[in-house]
Design a protein around this motif. Structure first.
Motif, short mmCIF file in Angstrom:
data_model
loop_
_atom_site.label_atom_id
_atom_site.label_comp_id
_atom_site.label_asym_id
_atom_site.label_seq_id
_atom_site.Cartn_x
_atom_site.Cartn_y
_atom_site.Cartn_z
N GLU A 67 -2.98 -11.92 35.25
CA GLU A 67 -2.05 -13.01 34.41
C GLU A 67 -2.74 -14.39 34.64
N GLU A 68 -3.15 -14.64 35.64
CA GLU A 68 -3.82 -15.81 35.92
C GLU A 68 -4.98 -16.04 35.13
N LEU A 100 -4.10 -16.70 31.52
CA LEU A 100 -3.57 -17.85 31.36
C LEU A 100 -4.81 -19.27 31.47
N GLU A 159 2.57 -21.64 37.75
CA GLU A 159 3.40 -20.70 38.56
C GLU A 159 2.69 -19.54 38.96
N ALA A 160 1.82 -18.94 38.04
CA ALA A 160 0.95 -17.98 38.31
C ALA A 160 0.11 -18.14 39.64
N ARG A 189 1.94 -25.09 32.94
CA ARG A 189 2.91 -24.86 33.74
C ARG A 189 3.15 -23.44 34.14
N LYS A 190 2.76 -22.38 33.04
CA LYS A 190 2.77 -21.18 33.60
C LYS A 190 1.55 -20.79 34.34
N GLU A 212 2.80 -26.37 28.40
CA GLU A 212 3.49 -25.19 28.88
C GLU A 212 2.57 -24.08 29.38
N CYS A 213 1.37 -23.96 28.69
CA CYS A 213 0.16 -23.10 29.38
C CYS A 213 0.09 -23.53 30.89
#
Length: 376
Positions: free
Chosen positions: A91-92, A95, A65-66, A61-62, A58-59
């Motif tokens: 945010e990148e 993450l 997207e970022a 994937r986020k 999940e991390c």
């Protein structure tokens, strides 16, 4: 001679049957409790590993997207995009740090798993729980072109043998022939026999059609048996003959019912093919007889008044001229124009001496003799 390294057995957990147990304690119950506790610890450990894996995925994937968002914002030149770009980059960064943490936790979990002692539940794993019989690859992914090419190649190679099988009558002869030519036990043979049945019915060879139809159903029953058993048809055709020759009444009735239904379908398909061929023939003939104006002389003839039709039937030009003289000039002109455009009649443009002559309503008949339609 090399010595055996027994150190691999140092971490095997076998305390269940080696510990000294107090005589007042129920030993089987203690072993069950210990085993249950160990199983629960293993399940908790496996669940922890699955949770770590899901969180890591999940991390990632986020993070993807970022990064895509940053790429889109970099292209844009608006003020809002620039302000949003800073947030996206922050945010990148966050993450990426989380991803490193999850990766570290996953590595540590794998390390702990390797250090765990073996026990009766992990010493061995199931190797075989079922038997597998080789089957033909599933042809669901084949295109229609592939199937057609495969069928054409098979028929070119085995057409003579397929026809020979189609003409057989006795069960034993059919079984022996398929034993000697096992490659015939396939879908392509059944398809060819179906087409052969329709061709024979079109040619009005009804007895031969019924014989080949019998062999077609034999092949189809073998193929259905193979599907139900999930085996190659070449490996089960003997079972079909064994079953059909034992006079199993229910099986024999099912075979006969399917054979009767198939013969009816063949007759219906042959009838459709004949009708289609007749229509094509009639259309070809109609196209051949179209006049210079694109009209069909037969249709024009049928649209004429009865008096004019009689003139054509008797091939009497004088009678035709008399009928036209008595008709309304407009109606007569319409009829004669259609006759000319259909080629039913052609105006004479020259006299017998070769001199030009004005059109005065004299016509030369070109009505063809009626032809019987040919039956294919």
């Amino acid at each position: 001679m090399s010595r055996i390294d027994y150190s691999v057995w140092d971490h095997i957990e076998v305390s269940d049957d080696e510990d000294d147990i107090h005589p007042n304690i129920d030993t089987p119950s203690l072993f069950r409790w210990r085993h249950q506790a160990r199983v629960e610890r293993m399940e908790d450990f496996e669940k922890k590993g699955e949770d770590l894996k899901k969180a890591h995925v999940e991390c990632r994937r986020k993070l993807a997207e970022a990064q895509k968002k940053i790429q889109d914002l970099t292209i844009s030149s608006t003020d809002d995009a620039k302000a949003e770009l800073g947030k996206a980059q922050a945010e990148e960064k966050k993450l990426k740090k989380e991803e490193r943490d999850w990766e570290k936790k996953s590595t540590e979990h794998n390390r702990e798993e390797k250090k765990m002692p073996w026990n009766v539940d992990t010493l061995s794993k199931e190797g075989f729980s079922k038997s597998v019989v080789n089957l033909k690859p599933d042809s669901a992914d084949e295109t229609e072109e592939d199937k057609e090419r495969k069928h054409k190649t098979f028929v070119e190679k085995n057409e003579k043998q397929i026809k020979h099988f189609g003409m057989m009558r006795r069960w034993d002869d059919s079984q022996k022939y398929l034993s000697d030519n096992s490659d015939l036990v396939c879908e392509e043979t059944a398809n060819y026999l179906v087409i052969m049945c329709i061709d024979l019915e079109v040619e009005e060879k009804h007895s031969l059609m019924e014989q080949v139809a019998h062999q077609t159903i034999v092949m189809q029953f073998i193929l259905e048996l193979a599907k139900s058993l999930k085996v190659d048809p070449r490996g089960c055709f003997r079972q079909f003959f064994a079953k059909i020759k034992t006079a199993d009444q229910q099986y024999q009735d099912a075979f006969n019912d399917e054979l009767d239904s198939f013969k009816e379908r063949v007759r219906g398909r042959a009838k459709i093919r004949i009708e289609k061929a007749m229509k094509e023939y009639e259309e070809e003939e109609r196209q051949k007889r179209l006049g210079p104006g694109g009209l069909d002389p037969v249709d024009v003839y049928e649209s004429l008044p009865a008096e004019m039709q009689k003139c054509f039937d008797d091939k009497n030009i004088q009678m035709l001229q008399d009928v036209i003289s008595k008709m309304d000039p407009t109606e007569a002109k319409v009829h004669m124009k259609q006759c000319i455009e259909s080629g039913l009649w052609v105006p004479n443009s020259k006299t017998d001496d070769g001199d030009e002559k004005e059109e005065d309503g004299t016509y030369e008949e070109l009505k063809p003799e009626p032809e019987e339609p040919k039956k294919e």
